[in-house]
Design an enzyme around this catalytic site. Sequence first.
Site, PDB file in Angstrom:
ATOM      1  N   LYS A  24       0.877  -1.092   0.025  1.00  0.00           N
ATOM      2  CA  LYS A  24       0.051  -0.026  -0.026  1.00  0.00           C
ATOM      3  C   LYS A  24       0.887   1.218   0.084  1.00  0.00           C
ATOM      4  O   LYS A  24       0.745   2.156  -0.820  1.00  0.00           O
ATOM      5  CB  LYS A  24      -0.814   0.033   1.337  1.00  0.00           C
ATOM      6  CG  LYS A  24      -1.875  -1.125   1.445  1.00  0.00           C
ATOM      7  CD  LYS A  24      -2.736  -1.232   2.623  1.00  0.00           C
ATOM      8  CE  LYS A  24      -1.950  -1.267   3.903  1.00  0.00           C
ATOM      9  NZ  LYS A  24      -1.356  -2.577   4.123  1.00  0.00           N
ATOM     10  N   THR A  25       1.775   1.308   0.688  1.00  0.00           N
ATOM     11  CA  THR A  25       2.603   2.753   1.096  1.00  0.00           C
ATOM     12  C   THR A  25       3.461   2.798  -0.267  1.00  0.00           C
ATOM     13  O   THR A  25       3.711   3.792  -0.789  1.00  0.00           O
ATOM     14  CB  THR A  25       3.558   2.513   2.330  1.00  0.00           C
ATOM     15  OG1 THR A  25       2.549   2.420   3.444  1.00  0.00           O
ATOM     16  CG2 THR A  25       4.089   3.712   2.488  1.00  0.00           C
TER      17      THR A  25
END
Length: 392
Positions: A24-25
Amino acid sequence: AKQAFVRTKPHLNIGTMGHVDHGKTTLTAAITKVLADRGTGTFVPFDRIDRAPEESARGITINISHVEYETATRHYAHVDMPGHADFVKNMITGAAQLDGAILVVSAQDGVMPQTAEHVLLARQVGVEHVVVALNKADGADSELLELIELEVRELLAAHGYDGAELPVVPVSGLRALEGDPVWTDALLRLLDSVDAYVPTPVRYTDAPFLLPVENVLTITGRGTVVTGAVERGRVRLGDKVAVLGYGGQLESVVTGVETFGRTMESAEAGDNVALLLRGVQRGQVRRGQVVAAPGSTEVHTSFTARLHLLDTAQGGRRTGITGGYRPQFYLRTGDVVGNVDLPAGTDLVLPGETVTATVTLGQAVPLEPGLTFAVREGGRTVAAGAVREVLS
Ligand code: GDP
Ligand code: MG
């Protein structure tokens, strides 16, 4: 002087969700990189996003896990929650306020427990549109990719999303971040899908102004600043506002409005903003309170509510509840203990059942019919509800 924010495109709030380590990051950083290279954003590196939010020297700022960027047609605020617990908390408290979500699923691992939990939670809090980023596609073989795509579509369909139709885009956040042109194109396809699939929400800009306070910061030499997403209405520089809830009650004047470090003349429903409040001391305002047009909303402690108990498979209780049950109520960005009284003749409500109950909160908070809330105990969500009638 700070740059002014110029509103040229519709603004949407989106965020990444999905199992830990599915990327996600990395994907969030890659989106800012790819768009910065095209001139419609600022690159935010991985370790700037992944750092725990803290009050920083950046001046008036909103939560650090937010990044902003623009596509050809929209301005986005994108929130990347650092961990599973943060995700659950931000979704439940409404702090995330997502108009749409990017579900990140590793094409090497497939659907994992937190993938399913996040989809369930997104559904519960009313996120209507999900686009899937099948991440780490750089290392996955095509048969596995197809299998995982089916698995994700099935999961989403099982939770009431349009599993068959919603976009599923194979991407590699890591390779796009490294500048690989194949994966840069894939990321642009993902963003095109978000632009096309997540509709511009209808905002309540004509209603009286209300902003649930997410964070309170002190800016040396300037005063107290509150941050959050505007729930409804508009606020302009110089507007009088009331701050209320949780025992607080004061009036102030908005002397600064900013979004992502840029000044604004006015902010409207959906905007992520920081408001500078004249003459307010830091200890006088707290998360959970609302800043609202004076006289437009009142605080209450007692109301009737539709209460739906999650079933055990959804992470709810194993046993039913009886009258006198006292869980924690999460309303907007705040939480408060509350007592639940069951209707006459009902002694027990089981997980999976819905009841109309009377709730009495430990402190007065701004309430109105239709306001939704979550009920938690022992760190997990056990029920969801909506206010029906305000009693006192
Ligand atoms: P998060 O927990 O979902 O935010 O995941 P991170 O972004 O921190 O990534 C977890 C790990 O997966 C890191 O070691 C990343 O370098 C790696 N990773 C992320 N995206 C990709 C990708 O597209 N391809 C590959 N091969 N690895 C990735
Ligand atoms: Mg992360």
